[in-house]
Design a protein around this motif. Structure first.
Motif, PDB file in Angstrom:
ATOM      1  N   ALA A  68     -16.025 -12.715  -4.796  1.00 55.39           N
ATOM      2  CA  ALA A  68     -14.937 -13.452  -5.447  1.00 55.39           C
ATOM      3  C   ALA A  68     -15.201 -13.675  -6.936  1.00 55.39           C
ATOM      4  CB  ALA A  68     -14.733 -14.791  -4.746  1.00 55.39           C
ATOM      5  N   SER A 218     -13.006 -10.127  -6.462  1.00 51.88           N
ATOM      6  CA  SER A 218     -12.306  -9.593  -5.292  1.00 51.88           C
ATOM      7  C   SER A 218     -12.513 -10.525  -4.101  1.00 51.88           C
ATOM      8  CB  SER A 218     -12.822  -8.184  -4.964  1.00 51.88           C
ATOM      9  OG  SER A 218     -12.638  -7.331  -6.069  1.00 51.88           O
ATOM     10  N   GLU A 219     -11.865 -11.654  -4.180  1.00 55.82           N
ATOM     11  CA  GLU A 219     -12.009 -12.637  -3.104  1.00 55.82           C
ATOM     12  C   GLU A 219     -11.262 -12.180  -1.855  1.00 55.82           C
ATOM     13  OE1 GLU A 219     -10.747 -16.560  -4.163  1.00 55.82           O
ATOM     14  OE2 GLU A 219     -11.282 -17.382  -2.192  1.00 55.82           O
ATOM     15  N   LYS A 221      -9.007 -12.883   0.858  1.00 54.20           N
ATOM     16  CA  LYS A 221      -8.034 -13.970   1.048  1.00 54.20           C
ATOM     17  C   LYS A 221      -7.507 -14.008   2.476  1.00 54.20           C
ATOM     18  CE  LYS A 221      -7.356 -15.513  -3.342  1.00 54.20           C
ATOM     19  NZ  LYS A 221      -6.365 -15.092  -4.306  1.00 54.20           N
ATOM     20  N   SER A 222      -7.496 -12.843   3.133  1.00 53.65           N
ATOM     21  CA  SER A 222      -7.066 -12.845   4.535  1.00 53.65           C
ATOM     22  C   SER A 222      -7.701 -11.669   5.254  1.00 53.65           C
ATOM     23  CB  SER A 222      -5.539 -12.802   4.644  1.00 53.65           C
ATOM     24  OG  SER A 222      -5.057 -11.600   4.101  1.00 53.65           O
ATOM     25  N   TRP A 223      -7.563 -11.687   6.579  1.00 49.33           N
ATOM     26  CA  TRP A 223      -8.337 -10.771   7.420  1.00 49.33           C
ATOM     27  C   TRP A 223      -7.434 -10.369   8.577  1.00 49.33           C
ATOM     28  CZ3 TRP A 223     -14.137 -12.137   8.160  1.00 49.33           C
ATOM     29  CH2 TRP A 223     -14.772 -11.235   9.023  1.00 49.33           C
ATOM     30  N   HIS A 233      -8.347  -8.388   3.078  1.00 51.94           N
ATOM     31  CA  HIS A 233      -7.349  -8.295   2.012  1.00 51.94           C
ATOM     32  C   HIS A 233      -7.773  -9.130   0.801  1.00 51.94           C
ATOM     33  CE1 HIS A 233      -4.339  -6.578   4.863  1.00 51.94           C
ATOM     34  NE2 HIS A 233      -5.051  -7.280   5.725  1.00 51.94           N
ATOM     35  N   THR A 234      -7.703  -8.514  -0.368  1.00 47.61           N
ATOM     36  CA  THR A 234      -7.896  -9.258  -1.617  1.00 47.61           C
ATOM     37  C   THR A 234      -6.547  -9.270  -2.342  1.00 47.61           C
ATOM     38  OG1 THR A 234      -8.445  -7.325  -2.961  1.00 47.61           O
ATOM     39  CG2 THR A 234     -10.261  -8.346  -1.751  1.00 47.61           C
ATOM     40  N   ASP A 235      -6.504  -9.852  -3.538  1.00 48.95           N
ATOM     41  CA  ASP A 235      -5.215  -9.926  -4.239  1.00 48.95           C
ATOM     42  C   ASP A 235      -4.629  -8.551  -4.523  1.00 48.95           C
ATOM     43  OD1 ASP A 235      -4.799 -12.584  -4.308  1.00 48.95           O
ATOM     44  OD2 ASP A 235      -5.823 -12.910  -6.234  1.00 48.95           O
ATOM     45  N   SER A 238      -7.323  -3.726  -0.253  1.00 48.45           N
ATOM     46  CA  SER A 238      -7.899  -4.069   1.055  1.00 48.45           C
ATOM     47  C   SER A 238      -8.998  -3.070   1.398  1.00 48.45           C
ATOM     48  CB  SER A 238      -6.817  -4.059   2.140  1.00 48.45           C
ATOM     49  OG  SER A 238      -6.412  -2.734   2.410  1.00 48.45           O
ATOM     50  N   LEU A 256     -12.285 -18.732   6.635  1.00 41.50           N
ATOM     51  CA  LEU A 256     -12.653 -17.315   6.499  1.00 41.50           C
ATOM     52  C   LEU A 256     -12.701 -16.630   7.865  1.00 41.50           C
ATOM     53  CD1 LEU A 256     -13.510 -15.036   4.558  1.00 41.50           C
ATOM     54  CD2 LEU A 256     -15.886 -15.710   4.948  1.00 41.50           C
TER      55      LEU A 256
END
Ligand SMILES: Cc1cc2nc3c(=O)[nH]c(=O)nc-3n(C[C@H](O)[C@H](O)[C@H](O)COP(=O)(O)OP(=O)(O)OC[C@H]3O[C@@H](n4cnc5c(N)ncnc54)[C@H](O)[C@@H]3O)c2cc1C
Length: 444
Positions: A68, A218-219, A221-223, A233-235, A238, A256
């Protein structure tokens, strides 16, 4: 759980290590678009980077690290720089009580090996990490603390089979430093000091040179999951991978992964660095040692004199994470400097920063694979002593991921993660630990 500023990658960390580490690691662009990999790693601290290096070099796997911030943005780039024993929040005799003597001994052997691993990586690959000292020096802040050090030395002898050198006050003042509150000490024979950010960046460079790809900014954010394949998934992109390593330690957010939710307890440690001390100032405290040091207080301080003669000293960091609390704990550390080193009372503090270390309910380090989500691995919770152990654990979990071996991971590190009884109130555990230590320092 803590003030949002603790997680904000846009706010400068302000550490001396960041200011003195040179430029950031080249070639760590943020993730753009959708890619695939054999293994996706979340977090580019020592755990994630060591795992990435070993997976890419030993197992020849295609590895993507998602970070991130930048490599070393977390605790790995801002710690006290003690490459030392640690990992569990339990003493070896407590591990013996819970798991038996063999496991306690295996744990100690692992800690020795972890320090050797850092040394070996640094030597083999020519890391420039300002390595200094050989061993850790502990000083007794009151006479009664020598009893504790004697017991500790006996415990290491019985379970670890090695000697720690006990020192009289006079011997410590001749070989360590001189001050009004020194009542003796102990030289622990393993460990050394290093520049933590230089080490984190060197590990990142090594992972890159072995073929791993490291993405900054590259945080995850979802999975999501698609037919047995994980997609992070990052902003702006993926990564699809069959295997994922969670290496986010104290910076792990509860959402997370559901299996981790409510199991980790971040704690804050604050650190300050002074300007360069002059030869006269060092002589005023008869400074003699290159070893990193710590004291016997329950709310202890850890310190090192860098090769550039700056005093870096850390300790507790409170329970809120707000900027105001950071200023409070910085003042506490300044007072600690004045108490231990009265001659340096007026030496300017040039840097002050803090970060998260990671605790668990059972006070153990945890390395494993999530039961009901195959292919998802984790290596977490070094209880404030992860420079060596996170490096070792990254290598160990890499072996687990590739299916090579996990035989050498002590049983105490392979226990299932335990959720706190009331996760929303788990911070009360930190209050409890602080409270106990304050009382111990006051009365003992
Ligand atoms: C102030 C301080 C002093 C310390 N001093 C010492 C010491 O002297 N000696 C010692 O042995 N240990 C020390 N420690 C502990 C040691 O630094 C840690 O145990 C070790 O660095 C942990 O490494 P790690 O890679 O597991 O985690 P970290 O280095 O914390 O890395 C985790 C990374 O995960 C990233 N991340 C989190 N969530 C996401 C997401 N969703 N997507 C992408 N990335 C994410 C974070 O940005 C972070 O960079 C100290 C810790 C602190 C805070």
């Amino acid at each position: 759980m803590y003030h949002r500023i603790m997680y904000d990658r846009q706010v400068p960390v302000g550490s001396y290590w960041e200011a003195s580490a040179g430029g950031p690691v080249a070639g760590c662009d943020s993730l753009e678009g959708d890619v695939t990999a054999d293994v996706a790693i979340i977090g580019a601290g020592y755990t994630g980077l060591s795992a990435a290096y070993h997976l890419a070099s030993v197992d020849q796997l295609d590895v993507r690290v998602l970070e991130a911030g930048a490599p070393g943005w977390g605790a790995s780039g801002r710690n006290g720089g003690h490459c030392c024993f640690g990992g569990a929040g339990l003493e070896p005799h407590e591990i013996k009580k819970r798991f038996g003597e063999q496991v306690a001994k295996a744990n100690i052997a692992t800690q020795r090996e972890s320090i050797e691993l850092v040394d070996e990586l640094a030597t083999t690959h020519g890391f420039e990490i300002d390595k200094h000292g050989s061993g850790e020096l502990c000083f007794a802040h009151k006479p009664a603390a020598m009893t504790h050090l004697r017991d500790e030395a006996a415990m290491w002898k019985a379970l670890g089979g090695f000697d720690c050198e006990l020192m009289s006050a006079q011997a410590f003042k001749e070989r360590g430093f001189d001050g009004p509150n020194i009542h003796g000490g102990m030289l622990f024979p393993f460990g050394f000091g290093l520049h933590p950010m230089k080490y984190a960046r060197s590990l990142a460079g090594l992972a890159l040179s072995a073929g791993a790809v490291v993405h900054s900014q590259s945080e995850v954010k979802s999975w999501s999951r698609e037919q047995g394949v994980h997609r992070l998934h990052t902003d702006r992109g993926s990564v699809r991978a069959r295997k994922v390593l969670i290496a986010t330690n104290g910076f792990t957010l509860d959402d997370l992964h559901p299996a981790l939710s409510g199991t980790l307890l971040p704690g804050i440690s604050q650190v300050v660095a002074t300007r360069e001390l002059t030869e006269d100032e060092l002589a005023a405290h008869n400074w003699q040692t290159e070893h990193p040091l710590y004291d016997t207080r329950a709310l202890f301080s850890y310190l090192q004199l860098t090769p550039h003669r700056r005093l870096v000293l850390g300790g507790g960091g409170g329970m809120s994470g707000s900027p105001r609390s950071s200023r409070f704990w910085e003042r506490v550390l300044r007072r600690r400097i004045a108490t231990v080193f009265p001659e340096w009372n007026n030496v300017e503090v040039t840097h002050s920063w803090r970060g998260f270390f990671c605790l668990t309910r059972d006070r153990l380090t945890h390395i494993g694979e999530i039961d009901n989500d195959p292919g998802v691995f984790y290596s977490l919770a070094y209880h404030g002593n992860g420079v060596a152990m996170a490096t070792w654990s990254g290598r160990a979990v890499a072996g687990m991921i590739s299916g090579r071996s996990n035989a050498r991971i002590p049983d105490s590190m392979r226990q299932p993660l335990q959720r706190f009884a009331v996760p929303a109130l788990r911070k009360s555990d930190v209050y409890w630990r602080y409270g106990k230590r304050l009382v111990a320092d006051f009365f003992q």
